[in-house]
Design a protein around this motif. Structure first.
Motif, mmCIF file in Angstrom:
data_model
loop_
_atom_site.group_PDB
_atom_site.id
_atom_site.type_symbol
_atom_site.label_atom_id
_atom_site.label_comp_id
_atom_site.label_asym_id
_atom_site.label_seq_id
_atom_site.Cartn_x
_atom_site.Cartn_y
_atom_site.Cartn_z
ATOM 1 N N ASN A 186 0.830 -1.196 0.000
ATOM 2 C CA ASN A 186 0.000 0.000 0.000
ATOM 3 C C ASN A 186 0.870 1.254 0.000
ATOM 4 O O ASN A 186 1.869 1.324 0.718
ATOM 5 C CB ASN A 186 -0.913 0.036 1.233
ATOM 6 C CG ASN A 186 -1.909 -1.105 1.221
ATOM 7 O OD1 ASN A 186 -2.508 -1.399 0.201
ATOM 8 N ND2 ASN A 186 -2.057 -1.760 2.365
ATOM 9 N N ARG A 187 0.483 2.218 -0.808
ATOM 10 C CA ARG A 187 1.130 3.520 -0.795
ATOM 11 C C ARG A 187 0.292 4.430 0.098
ATOM 12 O O ARG A 187 -0.745 4.950 -0.315
ATOM 13 C CB ARG A 187 1.250 4.079 -2.211
ATOM 14 C CG ARG A 187 2.175 5.282 -2.300
ATOM 15 C CD ARG A 187 2.763 5.436 -3.680
ATOM 16 N NE ARG A 187 3.859 6.401 -3.689
ATOM 17 C CZ ARG A 187 4.820 6.419 -4.590
ATOM 18 N NH1 ARG A 187 4.841 5.512 -5.550
ATOM 19 N NH2 ARG A 187 5.779 7.317 -4.532
ATOM 20 N N ARG A 188 0.771 4.606 1.351
ATOM 21 C CA ARG A 188 -0.012 5.355 2.326
ATOM 22 C C ARG A 188 -0.129 6.826 1.955
ATOM 23 O O ARG A 188 -1.139 7.461 2.178
ATOM 24 C CB ARG A 188 0.618 5.208 3.707
ATOM 25 C CG ARG A 188 0.579 3.787 4.238
ATOM 26 C CD ARG A 188 -0.837 3.283 4.353
ATOM 27 N NE ARG A 188 -0.909 1.937 4.914
ATOM 28 C CZ ARG A 188 -2.011 1.231 5.023
ATOM 29 N NH1 ARG A 188 -3.151 1.729 4.570
ATOM 30 N NH2 ARG A 188 -1.995 0.025 5.554
ATOM 31 N N ASN A 189 0.952 7.377 1.420
ATOM 32 C CA ASN A 189 0.934 8.728 0.886
ATOM 33 C C ASN A 189 1.999 8.785 -0.194
ATOM 34 O O ASN A 189 2.545 7.750 -0.584
ATOM 35 C CB ASN A 189 1.155 9.781 1.982
ATOM 36 C CG ASN A 189 2.426 9.510 2.784
ATOM 37 O OD1 ASN A 189 3.474 9.257 2.192
ATOM 38 N ND2 ASN A 189 2.322 9.564 4.093
ATOM 39 N N SER A 190 2.292 9.964 -0.680
ATOM 40 C CA SER A 190 3.216 10.058 -1.805
ATOM 41 C C SER A 190 4.639 9.682 -1.451
ATOM 42 O O SER A 190 5.456 9.440 -2.334
ATOM 43 C CB SER A 190 3.200 11.487 -2.381
ATOM 44 O OG SER A 190 3.591 12.422 -1.383
ATOM 45 N N THR A 191 4.970 9.612 -0.142
ATOM 46 C CA THR A 191 6.366 9.339 0.246
ATOM 47 C C THR A 191 6.515 8.115 1.132
ATOM 48 O O THR A 191 7.594 7.877 1.669
ATOM 49 C CB THR A 191 6.959 10.557 0.987
ATOM 50 O OG1 THR A 191 6.207 10.806 2.179
ATOM 51 C CG2 THR A 191 6.957 11.790 0.096
ATOM 52 N N ARG A 192 5.464 7.318 1.318
ATOM 53 C CA ARG A 192 5.578 6.149 2.194
ATOM 54 C C ARG A 192 4.853 4.956 1.592
ATOM 55 O O ARG A 192 3.670 5.059 1.217
ATOM 56 C CB ARG A 192 5.016 6.441 3.587
ATOM 57 C CG ARG A 192 5.403 5.372 4.610
ATOM 58 C CD ARG A 192 4.833 5.683 5.965
ATOM 59 N NE ARG A 192 3.391 5.410 6.009
ATOM 60 C CZ ARG A 192 2.634 5.601 7.085
ATOM 61 N NH1 ARG A 192 3.167 6.102 8.185
ATOM 62 N NH2 ARG A 192 1.339 5.331 7.054
ATOM 63 N N ILE A 193 5.591 3.849 1.501
ATOM 64 C CA ILE A 193 5.033 2.603 0.985
ATOM 65 C C ILE A 193 5.146 1.552 2.077
ATOM 66 O O ILE A 193 6.219 1.393 2.686
ATOM 67 C CB ILE A 193 5.771 2.142 -0.283
ATOM 68 C CG1 ILE A 193 5.548 3.155 -1.418
ATOM 69 C CG2 ILE A 193 5.331 0.748 -0.708
ATOM 70 C CD1 ILE A 193 6.339 2.862 -2.665
ATOM 71 N N GLU A 194 4.067 0.815 2.350
ATOM 72 C CA GLU A 194 4.070 -0.252 3.345
ATOM 73 C C GLU A 194 3.846 -1.595 2.663
ATOM 74 O O GLU A 194 2.902 -1.763 1.900
ATOM 75 C CB GLU A 194 2.984 -0.018 4.402
ATOM 76 C CG GLU A 194 3.288 1.141 5.334
ATOM 77 C CD GLU A 194 2.296 1.241 6.477
ATOM 78 O OE1 GLU A 194 1.329 0.437 6.491
ATOM 79 O OE2 GLU A 194 2.470 2.103 7.352
ATOM 80 N N ILE A 195 4.741 -2.534 2.960
ATOM 81 C CA ILE A 195 4.644 -3.901 2.433
ATOM 82 C C ILE A 195 4.415 -4.822 3.624
ATOM 83 O O ILE A 195 5.257 -4.889 4.530
ATOM 84 C CB ILE A 195 5.917 -4.292 1.675
ATOM 85 C CG1 ILE A 195 6.150 -3.335 0.505
ATOM 86 C CG2 ILE A 195 5.846 -5.744 1.199
ATOM 87 C CD1 ILE A 195 7.481 -3.546 -0.199
#
Length: 600
Positions: A186-195
């Protein structure tokens, strides 16, 4: 060709193939750079490896659990990963495409077993045909590990994240247990991705659970456990990325772990500058400062104030450690007392963002690949020849490099040169941020000449010549270091390989030409020119003189080869044909051999 050439050094792309216990044979179509077959004979305990083109294997013994890892650089498997399970000391064998340039063979031993790395024997019948003799597995005579540090005897159970490192295509995460189960990205916002990984946990050995990167427009990577009541644990990887960063993906079809990479990363080099190189003004983190370089006993410690990104290679007799996005602090070159494992240590500033440490080993000392301590520091092991190695190393011992000799004999039908008699430096032009000339269809000089140079090197190695390449992958190096590599190696010949260009409005200009420096011998250039013209249907543009830096400043006979015009209709079509590039490489190699044997 532009008068001012820029050059770059590439690190050897590694390919790896793993042999298994069990009598089976895998045959692939005979395509260029493919693994033709591999086979393990359970009676003789030997692995046979045969590739379509010549290869120089690399091997390493890895602990926890014990695994023999055999890498085949430049070899393509051409099929999905192969897993074979066995009963007895050898538990599993995996053969996989480790990265686009490397096939890997991993022989994994059962819990409680190990092998003596000094007893693993490689024999090269030819550059494309190798035999690996596996030693008899030994039981580890040591105190039983505590439950917290036990290694599972099977790969069942949760995925355990052991370690991570930056690769050219993304982040490689080594694991134990089952393959990771990717629950979501998931791309939580434009600068953070959670796997999110289900049924997973984190080893205490994972480097502080944080990894800092300066590539792929990334900042920090963090791993953390997320407990779930009544359900298996899960791990969440958080990637702090630049707003320009593409979406990321997970590739679990990798031997020994999994890869986390941008979706547009399909080869060993990133697809766009914006995906790999932060802008100097805002996106680029501060440079790491090297604070300690200490020599103690048989190890050299290198420590910085933040994450160190490095690559290694050889420049003649010196082992080069190149630190990127780094600068030297107030550190002194280590004092080398009598009996030191190093005879010389040098510091070199490559540019504003890069420094190199050059280590010259003392006689009888082998420099092994660096061992990671944490993000900010690593150790370079220094091993004396004949030094005692424990027959039963602890599973927590550092990885052990295994010496793989050169092939004992060249390919059938060739006329060998006595081993060690000649040294030739092959210099692929351009690389890294400098693509060289760009021609019809967007073909780039740096890509063409690297492929041809690798094939020239393979041909010469099959003739018994020692070959040193100034670059083996897509990296930058200035003109002076290329000349320095040849000087340090005391090479017999230096050949720089390029592709020519002129205006895109002149597709009628095509042809092959070779240069030598004014006032220097033309024998090498003439031998290469004559060999190519007698083997390849290409226009003759002759042997010429020019004051190119690399041929003017080398002390041995040197030549700069222009293999054709990327802007020429005839040559551009040929450059895109792999078979034609192979014929060109062999013709250049034959010309070099003609010069070495008969002085042109």
């Amino acid at each position: 060709m532009a008068q001012q050439r820029q050059f770059s050094v590439m690190a050897t792309a590694l390919g790896a193939v793993v042999g298994a216990l069990g009598a089976f044979l895998i045959i692939l179509p005979a395509e260029a750079s493919r693994l033709q077959f591999w086979r393990l004979n359970p009676t003789s305990n030997q692995i046979e490896i045969r590739t379509e083109a010549g290869v120089q294997p690399r091997a390493e013994l890895v602990y926890g659990p014990t695994r023999l890892v055999i890498d085949l650089p430049g070899v393509v498997l051409g099929r999905p990963q192969i897993n074979q399970n066995f009963n007895g000391p050898i538990r599993q064998v995996r053969v996989a495409q480790f990265n686009p340039q490397v096939t890997r063979i991993v022989v994994e031993y059962a819990e409680g077993y190990t092998i003596d790395p000094n007893a693993v024997q490689f024999r090269g019948f030819a550059a494309n045909n190798w035999m690996v003799q596996l030693p008899t597995p030994q039981r580890i005579q040591a105190a039983s590990p505590t439950p917290a540090t036990q290694t599972p005897s099977t790969r069942s159970g949760p995925t355990e994240l052991l370690s991570w490192r930056a690769e050219s295509t993304g982040i490689f995460i080594a694991t134990n247990g089952e393959k990771p189960q990717v629950a979501s990205i998931n791309r939580r916002n434009s600068t953070r991705i959670e796997i999110t990984l289900d049924n997973a946990n984190i080893s205490n050995r994972l480097s502080n659970r944080r990894l800092e990167l300066t590539r792929f427009s990334m900042g920090r990577v963090r791993a953390e456990m997320r407990e779930q009541r009544g359900r298996p644990p899960r791990v969440v990887l958080t990637l702090n990325v630049d707003r320009r960063s593409p979406d990321w993906q997970v590739n679990t079809d990798v031997s020994g772990g999994f890869m986390v990479m941008p979706r547009n990363t399909t080869t060993g080099t990133a697809q766009t500058a914006s995906a790999t190189t932060p802008t100097p003004a805002a996106g680029q983190p501060p440079r790491a400062t090297v604070q300690r370089i200490d020599l103690g006993g048989s190890e050299l410690l290198i420590q910085g104030d933040r994450t160190l990104f490095y690559s290694v290679g050889w420049e003649g007799r010196a082992y080069r450690i190149r630190l990127r996005s780094a600068q030297l602090g107030n550190v002194q070159e280590p004092r080398l007392a009598a009996g030191s494992p190093l005879s010389k240590v040098e510091f070199r500033r490559e540019d504003d963002q890069t420094v190199s440490i050059l280590l010259t080993p003392a006689p009888g000392v082998q420099i092994l690949n660096p061992r990671h301590i944490n993000a900010e520091s690593f150790i370079v092991p220094l091993q004396r020849s004949g030094a005692a190695v424990a027959a039963n190393p602890s599973p927590t011992s550092p990885n052990t490099q295994i010496n793989v000799p050169r092939p004992a004999a060249p390919a059938p039908g060739s006329t060998p040169v006595p081993s060690g008699r000649y040294v030739v430096v092959i210099d692929p032009g351009h690389g890294g941020r400098d693509p060289g000339a760009v021609g019809i269809g967007g073909i780039r000089e740096k890509d063409i000449v690297l492929d041809i140079s690798h094939k020239v090197a393979q041909y010469l190695q099959q003739q018994g010549v020692q070959v040193i390449m100034t670059r083996t992958d897509d990296r930058e190096i200035d003109l002076a270091p290329r000349v320095s590599i040849a000087a340090r190696a005391r090479a017999n010949a230096f050949v720089s390989i390029h592709a020519n260009a002129i205006s895109m409005s002149r597709p009628d200009v095509n042809g092959f030409e070779t240069y030598f420096a004014p006032g220097r011998s033309s024998r090498l250039a003439s031998a290469i020119q004559n060999s190519v013209l007698s083997s390849i249907n290409i226009r003759d543009r002759g042997v010429r003189t020019a004051r190119f830096y690399v041929i003017r400043n080398t002390s041995m006979d040197s030549a700069l080869v222009e293999t054709g015009f990327v802007t020429g209709a005839e040559d551009a079509a040929n450059f895109q044909n792999p078979a034609w590039r192979s014929r060109m490489a062999e013709a250049i190699g034959r010309g070099i051999m003609q010069y070495l044997r008969y002085g042109g």
